[in-house]
Design a protein around this motif. Structure first.
Motif, short mmCIF file in Angstrom:
data_model
loop_
_atom_site.label_atom_id
_atom_site.label_comp_id
_atom_site.label_asym_id
_atom_site.label_seq_id
_atom_site.Cartn_x
_atom_site.Cartn_y
_atom_site.Cartn_z
N LYS A 168 -4.66 -4.66 3.37
CA LYS A 168 -3.44 -4.39 2.60
C LYS A 168 -2.19 -4.62 3.44
CE LYS A 168 -5.89 -0.84 -0.07
NZ LYS A 168 -7.19 -0.97 0.62
N ARG A 169 -1.04 -4.56 2.78
CA ARG A 169 0.26 -4.62 3.46
C ARG A 169 0.87 -3.23 3.42
NH1 ARG A 169 4.33 -7.70 1.13
NH2 ARG A 169 3.69 -6.73 -0.81
N PHE A 170 1.53 -2.83 4.52
CA PHE A 170 2.12 -1.50 4.53
C PHE A 170 3.32 -1.47 5.48
CE2 PHE A 170 -0.71 -1.53 8.12
CZ PHE A 170 -0.20 -0.64 9.05
N ASN A 218 -1.68 -6.50 6.96
CA ASN A 218 -3.04 -6.18 7.40
C ASN A 218 -4.07 -6.75 6.43
OD1 ASN A 218 -4.85 -5.03 9.21
ND2 ASN A 218 -4.79 -3.00 8.27
N THR A 264 5.56 1.21 8.23
CA THR A 264 5.52 2.47 8.97
C THR A 264 6.94 2.84 9.38
OG1 THR A 264 5.29 1.49 11.18
CG2 THR A 264 3.27 1.91 9.93
N THR A 276 -5.48 1.13 5.92
CA THR A 276 -4.82 0.06 5.15
C THR A 276 -5.53 -1.29 5.29
OG1 THR A 276 -3.37 -0.51 7.00
CG2 THR A 276 -2.58 1.18 5.45
N SER A 284 -12.54 1.02 0.61
CA SER A 284 -11.24 1.66 0.36
C SER A 284 -11.12 2.08 -1.10
CB SER A 284 -10.13 0.69 0.72
OG SER A 284 -10.21 -0.48 -0.05
N LYS A 305 -12.22 -1.79 4.73
CA LYS A 305 -11.72 -2.67 3.67
C LYS A 305 -12.65 -2.63 2.45
CE LYS A 305 -10.58 -7.49 2.61
NZ LYS A 305 -10.57 -8.89 3.11
N PHE A 329 0.83 -1.20 0.00
CA PHE A 329 0.00 0.00 0.00
C PHE A 329 0.87 1.26 0.00
CE2 PHE A 329 -2.15 3.37 2.41
CZ PHE A 329 -3.31 3.53 1.65
#
Length: 617
Positions: A249-251, A417, A253, A246, A617, A614, A131
């Motif tokens: 999704k994958r993110f 996530n 930080t 998110t 989005s 979700k 993401f």
């Protein structure tokens, strides 16, 4: 199910006997994790949680086997037994025979079998695109500018481009304006795909959620709303906002006081490790010393952080194909930690190490260091005086390190996530510790992965540790208490579904919140005492084990030990550090009760909010 009738009731407290030398099995072994049932005449029935095998042993044999719960060679196990019970020094052959018997009956687990079990099975898995990289910032525009410039330099060097979102939690309108200018200038001058998400954008999402779930307005505001007049630390508020932004999704930080420049871990090794060992430490005299004595790497930290995020552990091991999984990878892993370790265990979190400020409030953990880190710390008095107050060090892993659980660092962290990750408390410190605990509570078979490199963490102005903390006992804090409740209660939750596990935890918190004043007060106090007893015991072990260490090191350990010991024998009014000193116990307990209720309510509606975000989005 197989039931073993062998009765290992030999009493090792008796005198020596003549025993033929036993063949010593090779490799790493750990005594199985068993349920224990007492029997008459100092005997115990052991039932393996892994195989369901059963065996009857004497109390003496079981006490010996309890020292062998970590994966080590049998020679190492025997050495540990001799150290803990010198009376058994002459009985090595007899102990070896017991080991071999338990190996035959499958009550000793081989690390070789674990290697085989984690080999890649070639399963097809869907990996969603990353993401983006979400930057947490709060009233530090100069440090934010330094970080985003390092993003631009990293992209130029590696020839890759990513999306960045600056999540602003600044309380000062002036700093929020400066942050917007920083983002705009970097985007324009360096062609960085970077966007600003401030209070206005955050409030839009809050308004949307309240419109969708008006009956939960109060809880949504507590989880996500910013309040100018509230002076409490609110790092978790932005955390929750990012997890909803998110959803699915994958993110990644990163905090605003980091620098996106990869440096190899000291003693960097291309090897795999699966353990719960402490993070490694190397001290530096100052910032210049750190920069001069560490090696800049060509690794793209964003690419490597995201490559295996969300993958199964066997696929990740296969991904690092140049690094072979070997038995030594499991050294010191506890047998109780392999129950949930499977080839399809998901990597829900990734983490790198820190060069510079470790971000910890206290310095007491440096007195528990082992090996080369301890040697470096105590090498001479002049260096010791600098290092014990310095915040210039390496903290991380020298290998690709898979962990059944992890305590998060304020560094570049990956979140998978795709399935619902939990929220955390919007207020008070230790929000990252609480979050990590809840991830494991919801997904017991998940793992985290630490990389053998780190990023620079250089807050401005530079910080130092206050040596007065040596005279203060261990503290837990309100979010530490919530995390401990989760750890202690989830062993009684047998649900597989993460939503059901979240509901179980929410009901546990609500039940505790409804306890009467005396019960809740006793629970908070006993949890604090438990933490302090653990610290006191560990410090005393350090003094007893390392009697050859310099007196200046021992003096500081004794200060910590005295502070902890005094706190155990004198009833303290201060149960949690989040209230002003001198506050009555009733005020402190009321705060904990309120937090239990508010967080439980948040956990109950979190799946609704997460799924809504979700889908929209």
């Amino acid at each position: 199910m197989t039931e073993k009738n062998d009765n290992y009731s030999r009493n090792f407290s008796q005198g020596p006997t003549t025993v033929t030398a036993a063949h010593q099995a090779q490799g790493l072994w750990a005594f199985d994790n068993c349920v224990v049932f007492p029997l008459p005449r100092r005997r115990l029935l052991l039932k393996s949680k892994r195989t369901d095998n059963r065996v009857v042993v004497s109390v003496e044999v079981f006490q010996i086997l309890q020292l062998c719960r970590q994966f080590r060679t049998l020679e190492d196990h025997i050495a540990q037994i001799k150290k803990m019970n010198p009376a058994l020094a002459e009985r090595q052959s007899e102990i070896s025979q017991v080991f071999n018997k338990f190996i035959e009956q499958h009550f000793m687990i081989s690390a070789k079998d674990l290697v085989a079990n984690l080999q890649y099975k070639g399963r097809v898995s869907h990996q969603t695109p990353l993401f983006g990289i979400l930057v947490r910032t709060c009233d530090r525009p100069k440090q934010l500018a330094r970080l985003v410039k390092s993003f631009a330099e990293s992209e130029s060097h590696h020839g890759r481009h990513y999306r960045y979102l600056v999540m602003d939690d600044s309380r000062s309108p002036e700093n929020r304006a400066k942050n917007q200018i920083v983002v705009g200038e970097i985007s324009k001058n360096h062609h960085l795909d970077i966007h600003y998400y401030g209070r206005e954008e955050q409030q839009k999402r809050i308004t949307t959620l309240i419109s969708a779930f008006p009956e939960h307005q109060e809880t949504i505001q507590w989880l996500l709303g910013g309040h100018e007049e509230d002076t409490r630390f609110s790092g978790g508020r932005l955390w929750n906002y990012m997890l909803l932004l998110t959803a699915g999704k994958r993110f990644l930080t990163i905090d605003d006081d980091m620098i996106c420049q990869t440096r190899l871990a000291p003693h960097h090794q291309n090897r795999l490790e699966i353990s719960q060992r402490q993070r490694e430490v190397q001290f530096f005299l100052d910032r210049a010393d750190l920069l001069a004595r560490t090696t800049v790497s060509n690794i793209d930290p964003i690419e490597q952080s995201s490559e295996v995020l969300g993958c199964s552990i066997d696929k990740a091991i296969h991904h690092f194909s140049a690094v072979k999984l070997q038995e030594q990878a499991f050294k010191d892993l506890g047998s109780d930690q392999i129950e949930t370790l499977h080839a399809d265990s998901k990597i829900l979190l990734t983490q790198c190490g820190v060069f510079g400020d470790p971000g910890t409030v206290s310095t007491s953990w440096i007195y528990e260091l082992e090996g080369s880190a301890r040697s470096q710390l105590v090498e001479n008095l002049e260096a010791y005086e600098i290092l014990r107050a310095s915040r210039h060090l390496w903290l991380g892993s020298s290998s690709f390190h898979f962990l059944p659980t992890t305590s998060l660092l304020s560094t570049l962290t990956g979140f998978d996530n795709q399935e619902m990750l939990p929220c955390t408390s919007p207020y008070f410190r230790n929000e990252d510790h609480l979050f990590g605990t809840l991830v494991k509570a919801l997904y017991p078979s998940s793992v985290a992965l630490e990389f053998p490199w780190g990023l620079l963490h250089l807050p401005e102005p530079e910080r130092t540790w206050n040596q007065e903390s040596l005279d203060k006992p261990e503290n837990v804090g309100v979010l530490g208490f919530l995390a401990d409740v989760a750890n202690n209660s989830m062993g009684n939750c047998y649900a597989n579904d993460s939503f059901q596990r979240l509901t179980f935890l929410a009901e546990t918190y609500l039940g505790l919140a409804d306890a009467n004043e005396d019960v809740l007060t006793a629970g908070i106090e006993e949890n604090l005492i438990h933490a302090r007893v653990g610290k006191v015991n560990h410090l005393q072990t350090q003094l007893d084990t390392y009697q050859n260490q310099p007196p200046y090191w021992a003096s500081d350990v004794k200060r910590l030990l005295l502070a902890g010991s005094n706190a155990l024998v004198h009833r303290e009014e201060q149960l949690i550090p989040e209230v002003a000193a001198g506050s009555e116990r009733a005020v402190q307990v009321a705060l904990v009760r309120t937090m239990l209720r508010q967080f439980a309510s948040a956990l109950k509606i979190w799946p609704l909010l997460w799924n809504f975000c979700k889908e929209n989005s």
